[in-house]
Write a protein that holds these residues in place. Sequence first.
Motif, PDB file in Angstrom:
ATOM      1  N   LYS A  37       0.818  -1.213   0.000  1.00 55.88           N
ATOM      2  CA  LYS A  37       0.000   0.000   0.000  1.00 55.88           C
ATOM      3  C   LYS A  37       0.859   1.273   0.000  1.00 55.88           C
ATOM      4  CE  LYS A  37      -3.782   2.328   0.016  1.00 55.88           C
ATOM      5  NZ  LYS A  37      -4.830   2.171   1.039  1.00 55.88           N
ATOM      6  N   LEU A  40       2.041   1.832  -3.453  1.00 61.74           N
ATOM      7  CA  LEU A  40       0.952   2.244  -4.332  1.00 61.74           C
ATOM      8  C   LEU A  40       0.628   3.729  -4.138  1.00 61.74           C
ATOM      9  CD1 LEU A  40      -1.268   1.638  -6.359  1.00 61.74           C
ATOM     10  CD2 LEU A  40      -2.711   0.848  -4.468  1.00 61.74           C
ATOM     11  N   GLU A  44       0.791   6.298  -7.205  1.00 59.64           N
ATOM     12  CA  GLU A  44      -0.362   7.150  -7.539  1.00 59.64           C
ATOM     13  C   GLU A  44       0.049   8.612  -7.577  1.00 59.64           C
ATOM     14  OE1 GLU A  44      -4.611   5.683  -6.171  1.00 59.64           O
ATOM     15  OE2 GLU A  44      -3.213   5.667  -4.492  1.00 59.64           O
ATOM     16  N   ASP A 188      -7.355   2.382 -10.624  1.00 64.56           N
ATOM     17  CA  ASP A 188      -8.586   1.984  -9.942  1.00 64.56           C
ATOM     18  C   ASP A 188      -8.602   0.490  -9.663  1.00 64.56           C
ATOM     19  OD1 ASP A 188      -9.494   4.571  -9.986  1.00 64.56           O
ATOM     20  OD2 ASP A 188     -10.683   4.319 -11.820  1.00 64.56           O
ATOM     21  N   ASN A 191      -6.036  -0.460  -6.952  1.00 65.85           N
ATOM     22  CA  ASN A 191      -6.530  -0.103  -5.615  1.00 65.85           C
ATOM     23  C   ASN A 191      -7.537  -1.126  -5.105  1.00 65.85           C
ATOM     24  OD1 ASN A 191      -5.698   2.440  -4.152  1.00 65.85           O
ATOM     25  ND2 ASN A 191      -5.882   3.248  -6.233  1.00 65.85           N
ATOM     26  N   LYS A 195      -7.277  -3.533  -1.843  1.00 68.39           N
ATOM     27  CA  LYS A 195      -8.317  -3.518  -0.804  1.00 68.39           C
ATOM     28  C   LYS A 195      -8.729  -4.944  -0.422  1.00 68.39           C
ATOM     29  CE  LYS A 195     -10.259   1.024  -1.890  1.00 68.39           C
ATOM     30  NZ  LYS A 195     -11.381   1.768  -2.515  1.00 68.39           N
TER      31      LYS A 195
END
Length: 692
Positions: A37, A40, A44, A188, A191, A195
Amino acid sequence: MERTVPITTTNQPIKDEIIMKQIQATHAPDGREVDVKPLLVLVEDILHCAEPSIDGVKQDSQAKRTNSLEDMTHNAGFNFMPESFAYDIHRISCELSCKCSGTGGDAKAAIMTIFNTLSSYTWDAKVVLALAAFAVNYVELSLVRQFCTTKYHHLAKSVSLLKNLSDHNMENSSILQPFFKLVKTMLDVTNSIVKFKELPTQYITLDTPTFFMAQSQTIPTAAYLTIRSVVACATQIVGLTVSAGSSYESTISSMEVTELSNTHDKLKQQLCICYKHIDERRSLEAYKTVVNVFETIHMDNMKILTTLIYAKDDKQLLFDRLKETKQKVSIDVLRGKIVLLLISDLDISKEVLEILEQIYNESDTQYYEVVWLPIVDRSTPFNNDTKEKFDKLVSKMPWYKVCDLSLLDRSVIKYIKEEWHFKKRPLLVALDAQGKVVCPNAIDMTLIWGSKAFPFSSTREKDLWMEEPWRLESLEDNIGQDIIKWIREEKYICLYGGDDGEWITEFTKKAISVAKEANIPFEMVYVGKSTPKERVGKIVGTIKKDKQLGHCLRDLTSIRHFWVRLESIWYSKMQRGKTVKNDEAMKEIETMLAFNSSDQGWAVIFKGSKDMIKANGKTLLDCFKTFNWGEVKAGTIGFLPAIEEYIKKNHTAHHCNSLSFSVPPWRIPEMMACAECVCPMVKCTMYQCCTD
């Protein structure tokens, strides 16, 4: 029929099922738990800063993103780049540069090389690392584009010449927009995959069908389509250099964007289902915790109260007892006291509040306290109307109340509804000094006896009914102390009601005339209807002006209180198993409630506190008009026996009695017996709109 997907750099169709089997064969995670994460978040931010249009961010907000990059990565726990990450990102970046170069590029080979390189990682790590490698390649192109408009434009122009970049291609929106759309969709999807990795495994496992489907099918497919898109975007970057000076067309098809977008939609749907499953599991766990707390014996009431009213950091959870202020106080003010939990929604009746306030203000609250717990729908956010209702009720209550609607957890609300059977009508749950529930609903007991009900336990309610069985004196608080005097003097007392002004006038004048003719002491009290409106108010005003019409309750509020208390007596007895078949008082009360439900006038006449006769308005008025009351004066027959004789003589088998309740159905027993003939009554549903 197998669906084929074109790889945009080779224009050769590749069968999805075949390549997915090859990709699945490369997947051999080594068991390492890698938190991607933070990486990421970094990727991003790089892509958003490099090209704000990827997520619709305006140019003037790019500086804010750049300035916050350090904070974002630090907050996400990203303090250094793991060596294995850096090495694999570099390998994939080189692979994208080499195998996506112009017409010699081999998309399938690039895709398989990336999956082989990342074989030991989980699916979420594969897509994040591939996206990171793409970001490294893309940011070089983006920086050159951006610097062309700054003071470093000479440097940017020189780099553009070395990279063979065309100004026309770099600014052509028809070329770049499909690219930007695909990059945004890649982010998208990535992500969503991450999750899934973050879902708490104590609440969801592969035994959950949707989670299993996502892990075994949707996520591997999404990883393939994302990395395929990474290769397609890398190919477009290379294409911008090799086509300098010539017309260049985007190699990214709308179908490719659509397919990845559809996969993202599927991931979102599955995530929603998983979140719902997790929420249900958490709610069940929290509910069991609440149940366990109430089943456990405690030294004081603090554990119970902090379970009901919970805030993680704030200990000042209550508004104080003053109406005028909203001073917050600690829940410790309730320690060691008997606590009455007033539980209601935001539509609690004005009458109940007024009676409870009167009782609270007149009693000694040294040994007990009241706390309001509002129950509101948590499925939707609280709007301004909800907050205004809450604030208005808070300002009217002279006892403690929670200072925020959100302080009652969903598990607590579920417990209140399932264990204490809260639906609509307010509850007053009594807790002793140790937090033990001593009465699941003391509202009726309190409305009937007030502070005499202390300590508000079920045992105390039983004792009160033994000490004070229902009699006319039970209504002293509503009618006034005169009723005790009248009973002592053995006067006849007539309680009557309805909202037909003409009948009221005729009945009262005739009743007073009959009392004089029969030579009996006679008092009349008008009690209106349970939902008094304008017509009842006019009748009260008329009786107050003309003393010859007898007495009435002092105002509409007193009338409402009278009926609320009478209903509470009925509810209290009903909960103790009393019916019209086994309790004479229930028959009397139910008769009055039935009269109240009708559109006609009615009257109940007592002598002392026990002897009673009741009839609807027409029957009693006819009796007063036709009976020879001289017989009563002569002592031949008593006043009440005379009325009873007339009613029996003129009684017909036909009758129509009804009871209406403005309460939730669960408060009404499945079977009600008619107070007149004791036959079971038919349960009906009635909708009423009365403008008076």
